[in-house]
Design a protein around this motif. Structure first.
Motif, PDB file in Angstrom:
ATOM      1  N   ARG A   1      37.295  37.930 100.267  1.00 53.13           N
ATOM      2  CA  ARG A   1      38.339  38.794 100.835  1.00 53.13           C
ATOM      3  C   ARG A   1      39.592  38.822  99.952  1.00 53.13           C
ATOM      4  N   VAL A   2      39.672  37.902  99.002  1.00 51.00           N
ATOM      5  CA  VAL A   2      40.844  37.818  98.118  1.00 51.00           C
ATOM      6  C   VAL A   2      40.586  38.629  96.846  1.00 51.00           C
ATOM      7  N   VAL A   3      41.500  39.523  96.519  1.00 42.43           N
ATOM      8  CA  VAL A   3      41.412  40.353  95.313  1.00 42.43           C
ATOM      9  C   VAL A   3      42.592  40.012  94.406  1.00 42.43           C
ATOM     10  N   GLY A   4      42.319  39.714  93.165  1.00 44.70           N
ATOM     11  CA  GLY A   4      43.396  39.422  92.220  1.00 44.70           C
ATOM     12  C   GLY A   4      43.404  37.968  91.793  1.00 44.70           C
ATOM     13  N   PRO A   5      44.487  37.538  91.146  1.00 40.73           N
ATOM     14  CA  PRO A   5      45.764  38.260  90.976  1.00 40.73           C
ATOM     15  C   PRO A   5      45.667  39.389  89.942  1.00 40.73           C
ATOM     16  N   GLU A   6      46.464  40.420  90.183  1.00 39.77           N
ATOM     17  CA  GLU A   6      46.506  41.578  89.301  1.00 39.77           C
ATOM     18  C   GLU A   6      47.924  41.809  88.804  1.00 39.77           C
ATOM     19  N   GLU A   7      48.025  42.341  87.591  1.00 39.84           N
ATOM     20  CA  GLU A   7      49.325  42.773  87.078  1.00 39.84           C
ATOM     21  C   GLU A   7      49.586  44.169  87.608  1.00 39.84           C
TER      22      GLU A   7
ATOM     23  N   ARG B   1      57.014  36.526  92.038  1.00 40.39           N
ATOM     24  CA  ARG B   1      58.021  36.963  91.072  1.00 40.39           C
ATOM     25  C   ARG B   1      58.665  35.756  90.391  1.00 40.39           C
ATOM     26  N   HIS B   2      58.906  35.911  89.088  1.00 36.31           N
ATOM     27  CA  HIS B   2      59.623  34.877  88.342  1.00 36.31           C
ATOM     28  C   HIS B   2      60.069  35.458  87.011  1.00 36.31           C
ATOM     29  N   ARG B   3      61.124  34.895  86.445  1.00 35.96           N
ATOM     30  CA  ARG B   3      61.632  35.371  85.152  1.00 35.96           C
ATOM     31  C   ARG B   3      60.729  34.955  83.991  1.00 35.96           C
ATOM     32  N   ASP B   4      59.908  33.922  84.192  1.00 37.65           N
ATOM     33  CA  ASP B   4      59.000  33.444  83.147  1.00 37.65           C
ATOM     34  C   ASP B   4      57.603  34.039  83.372  1.00 37.65           C
ATOM     35  N   PRO B   5      57.142  34.922  82.477  1.00 38.39           N
ATOM     36  CA  PRO B   5      55.840  35.574  82.695  1.00 38.39           C
ATOM     37  C   PRO B   5      54.670  34.592  82.711  1.00 38.39           C
ATOM     38  N   HIS B   6      54.762  33.527  81.915  1.00 37.83           N
ATOM     39  CA  HIS B   6      53.666  32.548  81.875  1.00 37.83           C
ATOM     40  C   HIS B   6      53.592  31.772  83.188  1.00 37.83           C
ATOM     41  N   LYS B   7      54.754  31.416  83.720  1.00 38.94           N
ATOM     42  CA  LYS B   7      54.778  30.642  84.972  1.00 38.94           C
ATOM     43  C   LYS B   7      54.226  31.469  86.126  1.00 38.94           C
ATOM     44  N   VAL B   8      54.634  32.732  86.213  1.00 41.15           N
ATOM     45  CA  VAL B   8      54.161  33.561  87.329  1.00 41.15           C
ATOM     46  C   VAL B   8      52.669  33.852  87.194  1.00 41.15           C
ATOM     47  N   ARG B   9      52.181  33.981  85.957  1.00 38.33           N
ATOM     48  CA  ARG B   9      50.749  34.223  85.761  1.00 38.33           C
ATOM     49  C   ARG B   9      49.922  33.008  86.180  1.00 38.33           C
ATOM     50  N   HIS B  10      50.343  31.811  85.727  1.00 40.61           N
ATOM     51  CA  HIS B  10      49.612  30.594  86.093  1.00 40.61           C
ATOM     52  C   HIS B  10      49.720  30.309  87.589  1.00 40.61           C
ATOM     53  N   GLY B  11      50.908  30.538  88.141  1.00 44.49           N
ATOM     54  CA  GLY B  11      51.107  30.305  89.568  1.00 44.49           C
ATOM     55  C   GLY B  11      50.255  31.234  90.422  1.00 44.49           C
ATOM     56  N   ALA B  12      50.175  32.513  90.031  1.00 44.30           N
ATOM     57  CA  ALA B  12      49.373  33.480  90.788  1.00 44.30           C
ATOM     58  C   ALA B  12      47.894  33.096  90.755  1.00 44.30           C
ATOM     59  N   SER B  13      47.422  32.640  89.606  1.00 38.77           N
ATOM     60  CA  SER B  13      46.018  32.216  89.493  1.00 38.77           C
ATOM     61  C   SER B  13      45.743  31.010  90.387  1.00 38.77           C
ATOM     62  N   ALA B  14      46.696  30.053  90.416  1.00 37.08           N
ATOM     63  CA  ALA B  14      46.525  28.856  91.249  1.00 37.08           C
ATOM     64  C   ALA B  14      46.516  29.211  92.732  1.00 37.08           C
TER      65      ALA B  14
END
Length: 386
Positions: free
Chosen positions: A324-330, A299-312
């Motif tokens: 075994r890992v699925v995602g990241p998904e919105e 979770r984060h207030r910045d959508p770009h930061k949370v998207r890049h962070g989830a991918s990393a």
């Protein structure tokens, strides 16, 4: 302490059935209802035919209205189930299509007629009911869909001499609200009880002859791998409120998809076949109880930061856990209370040690948090979610 645990349910979960199959629990089936009463008859009302044959009055089919009338004339009570509180889930302008949405969440606001305002059921945001469309100025703003408030209003229209009550989160907020409604229904002061899933479990009323489910399809098509199991459980539980003493009860389920196999099992009261079919699906697609799940919510207030962070983070986990890992998904609702969300799902075999999996995962999360760019991202770890 060597304590024994007793789990009781009319609709045991697939996890509970799985535990029995793995000899981790003993199954004691109760094959008769208390007092020897018969299970209620369950009938499906095809809303496609009802609309086509003009046999609808508001959100009620004529079949359901006639059944309500017959039940009330016989001196018995009725429970109506709709798993949506409020008056209508959507307000919309008929001219330009504008729909009011929450300022903090990516959801439409639910109209509550008795308060004359619009609510967000996720963060509590409220705003006044619009008299005109703020986009085009049109006065043709109407409510669409159906909630418990609207059902209560329509019952008052069709049966003005009958007293109805509503049981949902809005009417039971006070300390005595829940108890007061139950007592009024138990003593017969209220003949029709309208409610959300609050009315499906644990209530034992002697004179309920009919249970009506207004919209069964909404539960069926919820985007969740447990949707079919939960639909069966909810419908079976609410059906069990009817005919709990001498006379057999009756259940009417309104649906646009009466051929769906889940409804077939509900009509037959066949929980065993339902569980077998659903377990086969879980085996095929590797979902619980066949595997275990850990869900990471970023979770984060910045959508770009949370998207890049989830991918990393997903990449880091994937290098260790592989497929075994699925995602990241919105998620279905990507923003709640001004926080943008991303989900990562980790599936692991039942044979694997949960403690070891958590240690390895914690190492990856700590390494992720050590990166300056991602320190402000909040991570919630949910073991065995849903």
């Amino acid at each position: 302490h060597g304590a024994q645990v007793l789990l009781g349910s009319a609709t045991p979960s697939l996890e509970a059935r799985w535990a029995v199959g793995q000899d981790r629990a003993v199954h004691v089936p109760l094959k008769e209802r208390f007092g020897g009463t018969s299970l209620p008859t369950v009938e499906l009302v095809d809303l496609r035919k009802a609309h086509k044959q003009r046999r609808m009055e508001g959100h009620f089919s004529r079949t359901l209205l006639e059944a309500i009338g017959e039940t009330l004339e016989a001196g018995r009570q009725v429970i109506l189930f709709q798993n949506r509180r409020g008056y209508a889930p959507v307000h919309q302008c008929r001219t330009c299509g504008w729909v009011p949405e929450c300022a903090r969440c990516d959801v439409s606001l639910t109209y509550h007629k008795y308060l004359k305002d619009l609510h967000c059921h996720y963060c509590g945001y409220r705003e006044s009911e619009p008299r005109t469309c703020p986009r085009c100025g049109s006065e043709e703003v109407e409510s669409k869909g159906i909630g418990t408030e609207r059902i209560e209003e329509e019952i008052a229209t069709h049966f003005p001499e009958v007293k109805a009550a509503r049981m949902d989160l809005d009417t039971t907020r006070t300390r005595t609200g829940h108890e007061r409604i139950i007592q009024a229904f138990e003593t017969g002061d209220v003949q029709v009880l309208v409610g959300t899933q609050m009315v499906t479990k644990g209530l034992d009323f002697e004179h309920v002859g009919l249970v009506g489910i207004l919209q069964a399809d909404r539960m069926l098509h919820h985007p969740d791998f447990r949707a079919l199991e939960r639909t069966f459980q909810l419908l079976t539980q609410v059906a069990g409120r009817a005919g709990r003493r001498e006379d057999q009860g009756r259940v009417l389920i309104q649906t646009f998809d009466p051929e769906h196999w889940v409804f077939t099992h509900v009509v037959r009261h066949d929980a065993v076949s339902m569980a077998k079919a659903e377990l086969q699906e879980r085996h095929t697609f590797q979902y619980p109880p066949v595997v275990r799940l850990i869900r990471l919510v970023l979770r984060h207030r910045d959508p770009h930061k949370v998207r890049h962070g989830a991918s990393a983070l997903a990449g880091r986990l994937r290098s260790r856990f592989g497929g075994r890992v699925v995602g990241p998904e919105e998620p279905q609702i990507p923003r709640i209370n001004d926080q943008y969300h991303r989900h990562i799902l980790l599936k692991f075999e039942r044979e694997a040690s949960p403690a070891e999996v958590k240690v390895l995962m914690r190492e990856d999360i700590e390494a992720f948090r050590s990166v300056e760019e991602y320190k402000s991202i909040r991570i919630v770890v949910d073991v065995d979610p849903y």
